[in-house]
Design an enzyme around this catalytic site. Structure first.
Site, PDB file in Angstrom:
ATOM      1  N   GLY A   1     -85.385 -67.535 -80.418  1.00 41.31           N
ATOM      2  CA  GLY A   1     -86.663 -67.703 -81.107  1.00 41.31           C
ATOM      3  C   GLY A   1     -87.074 -69.142 -81.356  1.00 41.31           C
TER       4      GLY A   1
ATOM      5  N   LEU B   1     -88.061 -59.701 -73.534  1.00 42.41           N
ATOM      6  CA  LEU B   1     -87.516 -59.315 -72.234  1.00 42.41           C
ATOM      7  C   LEU B   1     -87.970 -57.963 -71.711  1.00 42.41           C
ATOM      8  CD1 LEU B   1     -83.880 -60.679 -72.557  1.00 42.41           C
ATOM      9  CD2 LEU B   1     -85.945 -61.802 -71.678  1.00 42.41           C
TER      10      LEU B   1
ATOM     11  N   ILE C   1     -94.151 -54.839 -71.031  1.00 38.68           N
ATOM     12  CA  ILE C   1     -95.162 -54.367 -71.977  1.00 38.68           C
ATOM     13  C   ILE C   1     -95.817 -53.118 -71.383  1.00 38.68           C
ATOM     14  CG2 ILE C   1     -97.336 -54.976 -73.129  1.00 38.68           C
ATOM     15  CD1 ILE C   1     -94.910 -56.495 -74.182  1.00 38.68           C
TER      16      ILE C   1
ATOM     17  N   ASN D   1     -97.689 -64.866 -72.287  1.00 41.21           N
ATOM     18  CA  ASN D   1     -96.249 -64.950 -72.055  1.00 41.21           C
ATOM     19  C   ASN D   1     -95.892 -66.358 -71.600  1.00 41.21           C
ATOM     20  OD1 ASN D   1     -93.535 -63.955 -71.691  1.00 41.21           O
ATOM     21  ND2 ASN D   1     -93.912 -63.920 -69.479  1.00 41.21           N
TER      22      ASN D   1
ATOM     23  N   HIS E   1     -92.960 -68.316 -69.272  1.00 37.75           N
ATOM     24  CA  HIS E   1     -91.879 -68.069 -68.310  1.00 37.75           C
ATOM     25  C   HIS E   1     -91.241 -69.419 -67.956  1.00 37.75           C
ATOM     26  CE1 HIS E   1     -89.702 -65.793 -65.313  1.00 37.75           C
ATOM     27  NE2 HIS E   1     -89.885 -66.805 -64.490  1.00 37.75           N
TER      28      HIS E   1
HETATM   29  C1  GRF Z   1     -87.628 -69.363 -72.988  1.00 39.53           C
HETATM   30  O1  GRF Z   1     -87.063 -70.190 -72.023  1.00 39.53           O
HETATM   31  C2  GRF Z   1     -88.748 -68.543 -72.411  1.00 39.53           C
HETATM   32  O2  GRF Z   1     -89.427 -69.179 -71.385  1.00 39.53           O
HETATM   33  C3  GRF Z   1     -88.021 -67.362 -71.861  1.00 39.53           C
HETATM   34  O3  GRF Z   1     -87.024 -67.094 -72.801  1.00 39.53           O
HETATM   35  C4  GRF Z   1     -86.660 -68.302 -73.452  1.00 39.53           C
HETATM   36  C5  GRF Z   1     -86.746 -68.046 -74.932  1.00 39.53           C
HETATM   37  O4  GRF Z   1     -86.181 -69.088 -75.674  1.00 39.53           O
HETATM   38  N1  GRF Z   1     -88.932 -66.297 -71.564  1.00 39.53           N
HETATM   39  P1  GRF Z   1     -86.287 -69.075 -77.236  1.00 39.53           P
HETATM   40  O5  GRF Z   1     -85.771 -67.719 -77.729  1.00 39.53           O
HETATM   41  O6  GRF Z   1     -87.730 -69.273 -77.606  1.00 39.53           O
HETATM   42  O7  GRF Z   1     -85.431 -70.193 -77.706  1.00 39.53           O
END
Ligand code: GRF
Length: 200
Positions: A21, A93, A96, A110, A112
């Site tokens: 997070g 993960l 949706i 989102n 990525h």
């Molecule tokens: C990030 O690298 C995001 O791009 C991916 O998951 C990771 C989440 O990191 N989808 P965090 O939980 O915000 O530290």
């Protein structure tokens, strides 16, 4: 106590996350005290995820749900009950479901950790992405912020930023560089979408 969003011009953001997070935290911090938007909920599908503690620390309500509740409309009803305007996926993960996509047209973002359309799709998350980028010998990677449709990582791309992949990178060192990019840009892009909703 009445929240700031009783003024209906203040947009209401829900963040969905599955992991640590750190992006969710940057977004909560960015909008703390903002006249534009308020983070009203952090939704999470993993009971042990760090994002729940981060929401607690920020005084933001959290909502824990499982995959069945995502698919049966429970999560959608929760978001609608809170009059959420924008849904932000920050390391979420699960796919949706179509009813949620339809209920928030162009209102789900989102992030990525690679340059889509490469290195996206089911199973391409976290270290799997960075390991694949390194294994392919890419000279650069980056981040993609996009709108969400019914397929993994396929909605309209709003923003990309790049960083080098260094010869001695491991998935961990590349992940750190990518995270720094995400933290620098994601709150700003969320704000851009909030501004678009406020105009519309
Ligand atoms: C990030 O690298 C995001 O791009 C991916 O998951 C990771 C989440 O990191 N989808 P965090 O939980 O915000 O530290």
């Amino acid at each position: 106590m009445a929240g700031r969003s009783h003024l209906r011009s203040v947009k209401r953001i829900a963040i969905l996350a599955s992991g640590s997070g750190s992006n969710a935290q940057r977004i909560m911090e960015h909008f703390r005290g903002s006249a534009l938007a308020e983070v009203v909920l952090v939704g999470c599908d993993q009971p042990a995820a760090g994002v729940i503690q981060r929401a607690w620390d920020q005084g933001v309500a959290s909502y824990l749900f499982n995959g069945a509740q995502l698919r049966d409309g429970s999560v959608l009803r929760e978001l609608q009950g809170l009059k959420v305007d924008l849904v932000v996926l920050a390391g979420f993960l699960r796919l949706i479901p179509p009813d949620l996509v339809r209920a928030f047209p162009d209102r789900i973002l989102n992030i990525h950790p690679a340059l889509l359309p490469k290195y996206g799709g089911k199973g391409m998350y976290g270290h799997h992405v960075h390991a694949a980028v390194i294994a392919a010998g890419e000279a650069e990677s980056g981040i993609t912020i996009h709108r969400v449709n019914e397929h993994y990582d396929e909605g309209t791309i709003l923003f990309q930023a790049t960083c080098p992949v260094l010869p001695d990178d491991t998935p961990d060192t590349l992940a750190q560089r990518i995270h720094a990019l995400e933290h620098a840009h994601f709150p700003r892009l969320v704000q851009q979408e909030v501004a678009r909703l406020a105009e519309g």
